[in-house]
Design a protein around this motif. Structure first.
Motif, short mmCIF file in Angstrom:
data_model
loop_
_atom_site.label_atom_id
_atom_site.label_comp_id
_atom_site.label_asym_id
_atom_site.label_seq_id
_atom_site.Cartn_x
_atom_site.Cartn_y
_atom_site.Cartn_z
N ILE A 12 0.80 -1.22 0.00
CA ILE A 12 0.00 0.00 0.00
C ILE A 12 0.84 1.28 0.00
CG2 ILE A 12 -0.28 0.33 2.51
CD1 ILE A 12 -3.37 0.63 1.80
N GLY A 13 2.13 1.17 0.30
CA GLY A 13 3.01 2.33 0.17
C GLY A 13 3.36 2.64 -1.28
N TRP A 14 3.15 1.65 -2.14
CA TRP A 14 3.42 1.79 -3.57
C TRP A 14 2.13 2.06 -4.35
CZ3 TRP A 14 6.44 -1.04 -0.39
CH2 TRP A 14 7.83 -1.00 -0.58
N THR A 15 1.15 1.17 -4.15
CA THR A 15 -0.13 1.30 -4.87
C THR A 15 -1.27 1.08 -3.89
OG1 THR A 15 -0.09 -1.05 -5.47
CG2 THR A 15 0.86 0.52 -7.05
N ASN A 16 -2.29 1.93 -3.98
CA ASN A 16 -3.38 1.92 -3.01
C ASN A 16 -4.64 1.36 -3.67
OD1 ASN A 16 -5.60 2.84 -1.30
ND2 ASN A 16 -4.06 4.05 -0.23
N ASP A 17 -5.11 0.23 -3.16
CA ASP A 17 -6.28 -0.41 -3.77
C ASP A 17 -7.57 0.40 -3.58
OD1 ASP A 17 -4.64 -2.45 -4.60
OD2 ASP A 17 -5.18 -3.83 -2.99
N ASP A 18 -7.63 1.20 -2.52
CA ASP A 18 -8.82 2.04 -2.30
C ASP A 18 -8.78 3.30 -3.15
OD1 ASP A 18 -9.97 0.35 -0.35
OD2 ASP A 18 -8.61 1.16 1.17
N LEU A 22 -3.44 6.67 -6.60
CA LEU A 22 -2.19 6.75 -5.84
C LEU A 22 -1.29 5.58 -6.26
CD1 LEU A 22 -3.20 7.73 -2.19
CD2 LEU A 22 -2.64 9.19 -4.13
N GLY A 23 -0.23 5.91 -6.94
CA GLY A 23 0.68 4.86 -7.41
C GLY A 23 0.14 4.05 -8.56
N GLY A 24 -0.83 4.60 -9.28
CA GLY A 24 -1.44 3.87 -10.37
C GLY A 24 -0.46 3.44 -11.44
N GLU A 25 0.62 4.20 -11.57
CA GLU A 25 1.60 3.90 -12.61
C GLU A 25 2.65 2.89 -12.15
OE1 GLU A 25 3.46 6.91 -9.96
OE2 GLU A 25 1.45 6.49 -10.72
N LEU A 26 2.67 2.57 -10.85
CA LEU A 26 3.69 1.66 -10.32
C LEU A 26 3.25 0.21 -10.48
CD1 LEU A 26 4.68 3.60 -7.07
CD2 LEU A 26 5.62 3.81 -9.38
N THR A 27 4.19 -0.65 -10.76
CA THR A 27 3.88 -2.05 -11.07
C THR A 27 4.08 -2.97 -9.87
OG1 THR A 27 6.13 -2.54 -11.80
CG2 THR A 27 4.60 -1.67 -13.47
N PHE A 28 3.49 -4.14 -9.97
CA PHE A 28 3.71 -5.20 -8.99
C PHE A 28 5.20 -5.55 -8.91
CE2 PHE A 28 4.66 -9.80 -9.35
CZ PHE A 28 4.57 -10.16 -8.01
N GLU A 29 5.86 -5.63 -10.08
CA GLU A 29 7.27 -6.00 -10.12
C GLU A 29 8.13 -4.99 -9.38
OE1 GLU A 29 5.23 -8.13 -13.38
OE2 GLU A 29 5.25 -6.03 -12.74
N GLN A 30 7.82 -3.70 -9.54
CA GLN A 30 8.59 -2.68 -8.82
C GLN A 30 8.39 -2.83 -7.32
OE1 GLN A 30 8.04 1.42 -10.04
NE2 GLN A 30 8.80 2.20 -8.08
#
Length: 297
Positions: A12-18, A22-30
Motif C-alpha cells: 500500500i506504500g506503492w499502490t493503493n487499492d482504495d 495513488l501509485g497507479g503507474e507503479l507495477t507489482f514487479e517494482q
C-alpha cells in the motif's frame, strides 16, 4: 529480542487499492523488487499481484521474499454467512498455494474508509446487537474453518471507519470470539488514529495477536483530521500515516511487549502514503532501518 519473527512490508506504500490513482503507474514487479531491496522478507497480497499462484510464486522466489497474509473483506453483518464463507474458501485456497499463514479479516458492512465523507461523529458505522451476533458467530465459523482445514490463522483487523474501530468495539469482538480460532491483527496506527492507547490494547490481547501491522502516525495531521472531519482517504492523502520512526508512535514498548510474550509470526510495515510525495523505496528503507536499530532484526 525476537525469535521466529519475519519482517514484511505491505504494497500500500506503492499502490493503493482504495485509491487507484495513488501509485497507479507503479507495477507489482517494482513493489516486490523494492521490498526485497529494502531488506524485507515478505509482503501482503495487493490488487496488482498476479492471481495465478504459480506466476506469483515465481516472481517472489526470484526476489527471495514470501507472502505473509492477505486482506479479506467480510460482510458478515449484512450478507448471508454462506456468501462470506464461499469467498473466504476461495481466498484460503490461494493463500495456501502461495504459502501464507495468515488471513486478515475486516468487516466492511457500511464501512467509510473507501468513501469521501467524514468518518467521524455520527457518520461512524455502528453495528446493532443482531449484527454483532452475526459478526462474532461468523468469525468463529470462518476461524475454525481456516485453522482446521488450512492451518491458516484468521486475524481480525480493527480499522478506522468500520464497526470495529474503538477499544470498546475491539473488546466486544474479542470477548465474543473463540481464542482458538480468532486472533487479532494488531495495528498500532488504527488504534492511535481512533484515539485509543495502542500499548494498552496490546498488553490486553498480546496472547491473541496473530499478526502485527506497524504503522506510524503523524499526530498533528491526525488532530487536523479530527478537527476538520476528514474522510479516511483525505487523511491518507494529507499524510496521516507513515512508516515506523517517521511519526509519533512509540514503538519501543510495543516491541518489548511482543518480545516478552514470545510473539512469533510477521511484523508487517503498513503505511498508506501518496508515493508521489513519499518515495516508496526511500520510506521502506527508512522503516527497515528503524526496526533494525530498535529490535536488532
Amino acid at each position: 529480542m525476537f525469535n521466529n519473527v519475519k519482517l514484511g512490508i505491505a504494497p500500500i506504500g506503492w499502490t493503493n487499492d482504495d485509491m487507484p490513482q495513488l501509485g497507479g503507474e507503479l507495477t507489482f514487479e517494482q513493489m516486490v523488487s523494492e521490498a526485497a531491496l529494502a531488506g524485507f522478507q515478505g509482503t501482503e497480497v495487493g490488487g496488482k499481484f498476479p492471481t495465478d499462484p504459480a506466476v506469483l510464486n515465481k516472481a517472489l522466489d526470484l526476489r527471495g521474499i514470501k507472502i505473509a497474509s492477505q486482506w479479506f473483506s467480510s460482510f458478515l453483518c449484512s450478507t448471508p454467512y454462506e456468501e462470506n464463507e464461499e469467498a473466504f474458501i476461495e481466498q484460503l485456497d490461494f493463500l495456501e498455494a502461495v504459502g501464507a499463514s495468515r488471513i486478515n479479516v475486516c468487516e466492511l458492512t457500511r464501512c467509510l474508509f473507501a468513501e469521501e465523507c467524514s468518518m467521524f461523529g455520527e457518520n461512524k458505522p455502528i453495528a446493532t446487537d443482531e449484527e454483532w451476533d452475526k459478526l462474532t458467530d461468523g468469525l468463529n465459523k470462518l476461524g475454525k474453518l481456516s485453522m482446521e482445514q488450512y492451518g491458516i490463522r484468521t486475524c481480525f483487523h480493527h480499522h478506522m471507519g468500520t464497526v470495529v474501530q474503538t477499544s470498546e468495539e475491539t473488546d466486544r469482538m474479542m470477548s465474543n470470539t473463540d481464542p482458538r480460532y480468532v486472533f487479532l491483527c494488531y495495528d498500532t496506527g488504527h488504534f492511535t488514529f481512533a484515539g485509543e492507547d495502542p500499548l494498552a490494547m496490546l498488553k490486553k490481547y498480546v496472547d491473541r495477536v496473530g499478526h502485527v501491522h506497524l504503522k506510524d502516525m503523524r499526530l498533528p495531521v491526525v488532530e487536523e483530521a479530527r478537527k476538520n472531519n476528514w474522510s479516511f482517504l483525505q487523511s491518507v492523502r494529507n499524510g496521516a500515516f507513515t512508516v515506523p520512526g517517521d511519526g509519533n508512535v512509540d514503538f519501543d514498548p510495543v516491541f518489548k511487549v511482543l518480545s516478552d510474550a514470545g510473539y512469533q509470526g510477521w511484523l508487517l510495515v503498513e503505511a498508506e502514503q501518496d508515493p508521489a510525495k513519499a518515495n516508496p523505496l526511500e520510506y521502506a528503507i527508512k522503516g527497515r532501518t528503524y526496526i533494525r536499530e530498535h529490535t536488532g532484526l
